[in-house]
Design a protein around this motif. Structure first.
Motif, PDB file in Angstrom:
ATOM      1  N   GLU A   2     115.448  41.594  24.163  1.00 56.05           N
ATOM      2  CA  GLU A   2     116.002  41.750  22.822  1.00 56.05           C
ATOM      3  C   GLU A   2     115.027  42.529  21.945  1.00 56.05           C
ATOM      4  N   ILE A   3     115.560  43.341  21.049  1.00 62.29           N
ATOM      5  CA  ILE A   3     114.729  44.188  20.194  1.00 62.29           C
ATOM      6  C   ILE A   3     113.743  43.369  19.350  1.00 62.29           C
ATOM      7  N   PHE A   4     114.129  42.163  18.959  1.00 57.98           N
ATOM      8  CA  PHE A   4     113.281  41.346  18.100  1.00 57.98           C
ATOM      9  C   PHE A   4     112.535  40.249  18.861  1.00 57.98           C
ATOM     10  N   GLU A   5     112.365  40.403  20.159  1.00 55.11           N
ATOM     11  CA  GLU A   5     111.698  39.373  20.962  1.00 55.11           C
ATOM     12  C   GLU A   5     110.258  39.133  20.495  1.00 55.11           C
ATOM     13  N   GLU A   6     109.510  40.187  20.216  1.00 56.77           N
ATOM     14  CA  GLU A   6     108.127  40.025  19.736  1.00 56.77           C
ATOM     15  C   GLU A   6     108.099  39.293  18.396  1.00 56.77           C
ATOM     16  N   LEU A   7     109.044  39.609  17.546  1.00 60.24           N
ATOM     17  CA  LEU A   7     109.151  38.951  16.255  1.00 60.24           C
ATOM     18  C   LEU A   7     109.472  37.463  16.443  1.00 60.24           C
ATOM     19  N   ARG A   8     110.391  37.156  17.343  1.00 63.32           N
ATOM     20  CA  ARG A   8     110.746  35.768  17.639  1.00 63.32           C
ATOM     21  C   ARG A   8     109.528  35.015  18.166  1.00 63.32           C
ATOM     22  N   LEU A   9     108.809  35.639  19.087  1.00 62.69           N
ATOM     23  CA  LEU A   9     107.616  34.995  19.642  1.00 62.69           C
ATOM     24  C   LEU A   9     106.563  34.738  18.566  1.00 62.69           C
ATOM     25  N   GLN A  10     106.409  35.666  17.638  1.00 63.58           N
ATOM     26  CA  GLN A  10     105.434  35.500  16.561  1.00 63.58           C
ATOM     27  C   GLN A  10     105.769  34.278  15.709  1.00 63.58           C
ATOM     28  N   VAL A  11     107.037  34.032  15.491  1.00 67.17           N
ATOM     29  CA  VAL A  11     107.454  32.901  14.664  1.00 67.17           C
ATOM     30  C   VAL A  11     107.355  31.580  15.428  1.00 67.17           C
ATOM     31  N   PHE A  12     107.778  31.554  16.677  1.00 68.48           N
ATOM     32  CA  PHE A  12     107.888  30.293  17.404  1.00 68.48           C
ATOM     33  C   PHE A  12     106.666  29.920  18.245  1.00 68.48           C
ATOM     34  N   ASP A  13     105.858  30.879  18.651  1.00 69.95           N
ATOM     35  CA  ASP A  13     104.718  30.603  19.531  1.00 69.95           C
ATOM     36  C   ASP A  13     103.453  30.355  18.697  1.00 69.95           C
ATOM     37  N   LYS A  14     103.061  29.096  18.590  1.00 66.62           N
ATOM     38  CA  LYS A  14     101.912  28.729  17.752  1.00 66.62           C
ATOM     39  C   LYS A  14     100.606  29.393  18.202  1.00 66.62           C
ATOM     40  N   ASN A  15     100.532  29.781  19.455  1.00 63.50           N
ATOM     41  CA  ASN A  15      99.330  30.462  19.952  1.00 63.50           C
ATOM     42  C   ASN A  15      99.161  31.839  19.329  1.00 63.50           C
ATOM     43  N   ARG A  16     100.209  32.384  18.761  1.00 57.28           N
ATOM     44  CA  ARG A  16     100.156  33.705  18.128  1.00 57.28           C
ATOM     45  C   ARG A  16      99.858  33.628  16.630  1.00 57.28           C
ATOM     46  N   TRP A  17      99.845  32.444  16.073  1.00 56.30           N
ATOM     47  CA  TRP A  17      99.639  32.290  14.638  1.00 56.30           C
ATOM     48  C   TRP A  17      98.185  32.535  14.276  1.00 56.30           C
ATOM     49  N   ASN A  18      97.977  33.169  13.127  1.00 54.43           N
ATOM     50  CA  ASN A  18      96.633  33.421  12.629  1.00 54.43           C
ATOM     51  C   ASN A  18      96.731  33.575  11.113  1.00 54.43           C
ATOM     52  N   ASP A  19      96.171  32.627  10.392  1.00 52.73           N
ATOM     53  CA  ASP A  19      96.288  32.661   8.933  1.00 52.73           C
ATOM     54  C   ASP A  19      95.358  33.673   8.271  1.00 52.73           C
ATOM     55  N   LYS A  20      94.618  34.419   9.069  1.00 53.04           N
ATOM     56  CA  LYS A  20      93.698  35.429   8.539  1.00 53.04           C
ATOM     57  C   LYS A  20      94.207  36.858   8.745  1.00 53.04           C
ATOM     58  N   VAL A  21      95.352  36.996   9.417  1.00 54.58           N
ATOM     59  CA  VAL A  21      95.836  38.317   9.816  1.00 54.58           C
ATOM     60  C   VAL A  21      97.312  38.477   9.457  1.00 54.58           C
ATOM     61  N   PHE A  22      97.666  39.640   8.955  1.00 52.58           N
ATOM     62  CA  PHE A  22      99.069  39.999   8.763  1.00 52.58           C
ATOM     63  C   PHE A  22      99.532  40.733  10.010  1.00 52.58           C
ATOM     64  N   PHE A  23     100.661  40.356  10.527  1.00 48.59           N
ATOM     65  CA  PHE A  23     101.237  41.054  11.668  1.00 48.59           C
ATOM     66  C   PHE A  23     102.322  41.980  11.153  1.00 48.59           C
ATOM     67  N   VAL A  24     102.255  43.237  11.565  1.00 49.23           N
ATOM     68  CA  VAL A  24     103.204  44.250  11.115  1.00 49.23           C
ATOM     69  C   VAL A  24     104.047  44.681  12.307  1.00 49.23           C
ATOM     70  N   PHE A  25     105.354  44.687  12.097  1.00 46.19           N
ATOM     71  CA  PHE A  25     106.289  45.120  13.127  1.00 46.19           C
ATOM     72  C   PHE A  25     106.928  46.415  12.660  1.00 46.19           C
ATOM     73  N   GLY A  26     106.736  47.454  13.408  1.00 43.60           N
ATOM     74  CA  GLY A  26     107.167  48.795  13.014  1.00 43.60           C
ATOM     75  C   GLY A  26     108.615  49.111  13.353  1.00 43.60           C
ATOM     76  N   TYR A  27     109.482  48.134  13.204  1.00 46.14           N
ATOM     77  CA  TYR A  27     110.895  48.379  13.469  1.00 46.14           C
ATOM     78  C   TYR A  27     111.481  49.306  12.411  1.00 46.14           C
ATOM     79  N   GLU A  28     112.440  50.074  12.811  1.00 45.98           N
ATOM     80  CA  GLU A  28     113.127  51.012  11.930  1.00 45.98           C
ATOM     81  C   GLU A  28     113.782  50.274  10.759  1.00 45.98           C
ATOM     82  N   ALA A  29     113.773  50.900   9.589  1.00 46.00           N
ATOM     83  CA  ALA A  29     114.403  50.314   8.403  1.00 46.00           C
ATOM     84  C   ALA A  29     115.891  50.097   8.651  1.00 46.00           C
ATOM     85  N   GLY A  30     116.399  48.985   8.143  1.00 49.10           N
ATOM     86  CA  GLY A  30     117.826  48.714   8.228  1.00 49.10           C
ATOM     87  C   GLY A  30     118.291  48.050   9.517  1.00 49.10           C
TER      88      GLY A  30
END
Length: 121
Positions: A2-30
């Protein structure tokens, strides 16, 4: 995948969480990344913070309504602007599973104000 799989993993996988870093997803606008994140946050069990640019024209309220609709129950609350003057609004914000705020409010939190809003998020 799925196109948003990385985004889903970032939200649900606690091992990916980091309160010191912003994660940017370069998906196309819209493509619907904001709505997809709102859906994911409505489903996640942990307390979370959703930051968006504006409160104007009811945009923040619309976000809260959408998340609550997606969850099928009240999971999201807003806190911005005049809400800082209301004890009731602050209490609701602190208890919310998903707290929706503006960039301005996020900036205030980063400066040490309203820290009680993000405790445990």
């Amino acid at each position: 995948m799925e196109i948003f799989e990385e985004l889903r993993l970032q939200v649900f996988d606690k091992n990916r969480w980091n309160d010191k870093v912003f994660f940017v997803f370069g998906y196309e606008a819209g493509l619907g990344k904001s709505r997809k994140v709102q859906q994911f946050l409505a489903e996640v069990e942990d307390k979370s913070l959703y930051v968006q640019k504006f409160e104007k024209d009811g945009e923040l309220d619309t976000t809260v309504e959408r998340m609550n609709s997606l969850a099928g129950k009240r999971v999201a609350e807003r806190f911005a602007g005049d809400d800082t003057k209301s004890k009731k609004a602050r209490k609701k914000a602190i208890e919310a599973k998903v707290l929706c705020i503006t960039h301005k409010m996020y900036s205030q939190i980063c400066k040490g104000l309203h820290k009680d809003l993000i405790e445990g998020a």
